[in-house]
Motif scaffolding. Structure first.
Motif, PDB file in Angstrom:
ATOM      1  N   UNK A 129       0.862  -1.173   0.000  1.00 38.02           N
ATOM      2  CA  UNK A 129       0.000   0.000   0.000  1.00 38.02           C
ATOM      3  C   UNK A 129       0.902   1.227   0.000  1.00 38.02           C
ATOM      4  N   UNK A 130       0.845   1.995  -1.078  1.00 40.50           N
ATOM      5  CA  UNK A 130       1.714   3.154  -1.228  1.00 40.50           C
ATOM      6  C   UNK A 130       0.867   4.431  -1.241  1.00 40.50           C
ATOM      7  N   UNK A 131       1.195   5.363  -0.363  1.00 41.47           N
ATOM      8  CA  UNK A 131       0.474   6.626  -0.305  1.00 41.47           C
ATOM      9  C   UNK A 131       1.453   7.726   0.067  1.00 41.47           C
ATOM     10  N   UNK A 132       1.302   8.890  -0.535  1.00 38.57           N
ATOM     11  CA  UNK A 132       2.214   9.996  -0.271  1.00 38.57           C
ATOM     12  C   UNK A 132       1.905  10.681   1.050  1.00 38.57           C
ATOM     13  N   UNK A 133       0.708  10.423   1.584  1.00 37.84           N
ATOM     14  CA  UNK A 133       0.264  11.105   2.792  1.00 37.84           C
ATOM     15  C   UNK A 133       0.361  10.205   4.020  1.00 37.84           C
ATOM     16  N   UNK A 134       1.222  10.537   4.983  1.00 33.63           N
ATOM     17  CA  UNK A 134       1.384   9.678   6.168  1.00 33.63           C
ATOM     18  C   UNK A 134       0.125   9.589   7.020  1.00 33.63           C
ATOM     19  N   UNK A 135      -0.698  10.626   7.010  1.00 34.43           N
ATOM     20  CA  UNK A 135      -1.937  10.592   7.792  1.00 34.43           C
ATOM     21  C   UNK A 135      -2.902   9.553   7.247  1.00 34.43           C
ATOM     22  N   UNK A 136      -2.975   9.441   5.925  1.00 37.39           N
ATOM     23  CA  UNK A 136      -3.831   8.424   5.324  1.00 37.39           C
ATOM     24  C   UNK A 136      -3.296   7.028   5.625  1.00 37.39           C
ATOM     25  N   UNK A 137      -1.978   6.864   5.573  1.00 43.77           N
ATOM     26  CA  UNK A 137      -1.384   5.572   5.905  1.00 43.77           C
ATOM     27  C   UNK A 137      -1.657   5.193   7.358  1.00 43.77           C
ATOM     28  N   UNK A 138      -1.625   6.165   8.246  1.00 42.37           N
ATOM     29  CA  UNK A 138      -1.906   5.885   9.659  1.00 42.37           C
ATOM     30  C   UNK A 138      -3.332   5.397   9.845  1.00 42.37           C
ATOM     31  N   UNK A 139      -4.260   5.961   9.069  1.00 43.03           N
ATOM     32  CA  UNK A 139      -5.641   5.490   9.110  1.00 43.03           C
ATOM     33  C   UNK A 139      -5.704   4.028   8.672  1.00 43.03           C
ATOM     34  N   UNK A 140      -4.998   3.703   7.597  1.00 42.31           N
ATOM     35  CA  UNK A 140      -4.996   2.327   7.103  1.00 42.31           C
ATOM     36  C   UNK A 140      -4.384   1.354   8.090  1.00 42.31           C
ATOM     37  N   UNK A 141      -3.287   1.742   8.707  1.00 42.97           N
ATOM     38  CA  UNK A 141      -2.639   0.865   9.692  1.00 42.97           C
ATOM     39  C   UNK A 141      -3.553   0.633  10.900  1.00 42.97           C
ATOM     40  N   UNK A 142      -4.258   1.684  11.319  1.00 41.51           N
ATOM     41  CA  UNK A 142      -5.199   1.537  12.436  1.00 41.51           C
ATOM     42  C   UNK A 142      -6.328   0.591  12.062  1.00 41.51           C
ATOM     43  N   UNK A 143      -6.829   0.724  10.841  1.00 40.92           N
ATOM     44  CA  UNK A 143      -7.892  -0.156  10.388  1.00 40.92           C
ATOM     45  C   UNK A 143      -7.397  -1.604  10.289  1.00 40.92           C
ATOM     46  N   UNK A 144      -6.145  -1.775   9.875  1.00 41.60           N
ATOM     47  CA  UNK A 144      -5.574  -3.119   9.806  1.00 41.60           C
ATOM     48  C   UNK A 144      -5.519  -3.739  11.199  1.00 41.60           C
ATOM     49  N   UNK A 145      -5.124  -2.959  12.187  1.00 38.60           N
ATOM     50  CA  UNK A 145      -5.095  -3.449  13.570  1.00 38.60           C
ATOM     51  C   UNK A 145      -6.485  -3.877  14.017  1.00 38.60           C
ATOM     52  N   UNK A 146      -7.491  -3.067  13.694  1.00 44.06           N
ATOM     53  CA  UNK A 146      -8.863  -3.385  14.087  1.00 44.06           C
ATOM     54  C   UNK A 146      -9.367  -4.655  13.427  1.00 44.06           C
ATOM     55  N   UNK A 147      -8.821  -4.971  12.246  1.00 44.35           N
ATOM     56  CA  UNK A 147      -9.218  -6.185  11.527  1.00 44.35           C
ATOM     57  C   UNK A 147      -8.363  -7.388  11.895  1.00 44.35           C
TER      58      UNK A 147
END
Length: 289
Positions: A129-147
């Motif tokens: 998962x590649x994104x230029x925005x670290x805030x968006x990546x942090x959202x994804x990582x948090x969602x991954x933890x929840x899953x």
């Protein structure tokens, strides 16, 4: 329905003469309906997505009435994920597409997976998962933890620029970008990078919003886009301007036919597109041979 490419000349009645000359000297590009310097756009888009990151999921549901989930399902179904694939999802920081790909691979019939392993045809699955925005990546990582996927070895999170990817040539089986390519400064560079990192036979897939032209529906769509969505952004996220930009950016994106020709110009073959929901969104695809 077709998208319409909207262009604006830098005439003095739109911008002061000194601003126009400056923009032309530094190469102007669009930020919504505004013309800005190329070097400014990346930061401005970054500010937008930093602002909307925490409310991204709920706003997507509100803006599309939940349909974005079905659009992403369709995107992944056209990708045909398989065990052991190396896939790159660009501008996908929240993980929406990556999670779907991983779930699809994990649902593959056990016998088929075992056959693949026995034939030594597959290596370990990798979904980057590649994104230029670290805030968006942090959202994804948090969602991954929840899953329960926080430490999943197949998921790799990378902060990176779609116009200058940090991946090797011919290293990926698939490439997806959903609702992201209209926000870049140079679409041609993104397509060239996608072509470069894909293996021979690799598939490129892009999901993007479009511009509606059907009489009646167009007026309704425009009203919803320019009146309702920014108001929702202000109400839910406290940010009207960012959602105003997101709506405007759709209108500045090339029409389906033009974008398809750009994909072909990048070297892809068998380029095609599929309109969804009457042309509100479209999926473009191409193969690298």
């Amino acid at each position: 329905m077709a998208l319409r490419l909207i262009t604006r000349s830098l005439r003095s009645k739109q911008l002061p003469m000194f601003t126009t000359a400056s923009l032309l000297h530094s190469h102007a590009t669009s930020f919504g309906f505004k013309d800005v310097r190329e070097e400014e756009k990346s930061q401005m888009v970054g500010n937008v997505f930093s602002s909307v990151a925490s409310n991204y999921d709920i706003m997507n549901d509100l803006m599309s009435a939940g349909l974005h989930r079905l659009w992403k399902d369709r995107l992944v179904s056209k990708l045909n994920p398989f065990p052991g694939m190396k896939h790159l999802d660009v501008a996908g920081g929240t993980g929406d597409v990556a999670f779907r790909i991983l779930e699809t691979i994990n649902s593959v019939d056990h016998r088929a997976l075992q056959d693949a392993l026995e034939d030594n045809l597959q290596e370990e699955t990798q979904i980057c998962v590649c994104d230029i925005n670290p805030n968006m990546l942090n959202v994804g990582k948090k969602r991954a933890q929840e899953r329960g996927l926080g430490n999943h070895r197949s998921l790799i999170w990378v902060e990176g620029d779609a116009e200058a990817l940090r991946f090797e040539d011919n290293s990926m089986d698939g490439y997806t970008i959903a609702f992201g390519i209209r926000n870049v400064t140079h679409i041609e560079k993104v397509l060239a990078e996608a072509y470069r990192v894909l293996k021979s036979g690799g598939r490129f897939l892009c999901l993007e919003l479009s511009h509606v032209e059907v009489p009646g529906f167009k007026q309704l769509y425009d009203y919803y886009s320019f009146s309702v969505i920014p108001a929702l952004g202000e109400l839910v996220a406290g940010d009207r301007e960012s959602y105003q930009y997101l709506v405007e950016s759709i209108r500045r994106f090339p029409p389906q036919e033009k974008f398809a020709s750009m994909i072909a110009d990048a070297g892809f073959q068998k380029v095609e597109y599929e309109n969804l929901v009457g042309g509100v969104v479209a999926i473009h695809s191409g193969l690298k041979f």
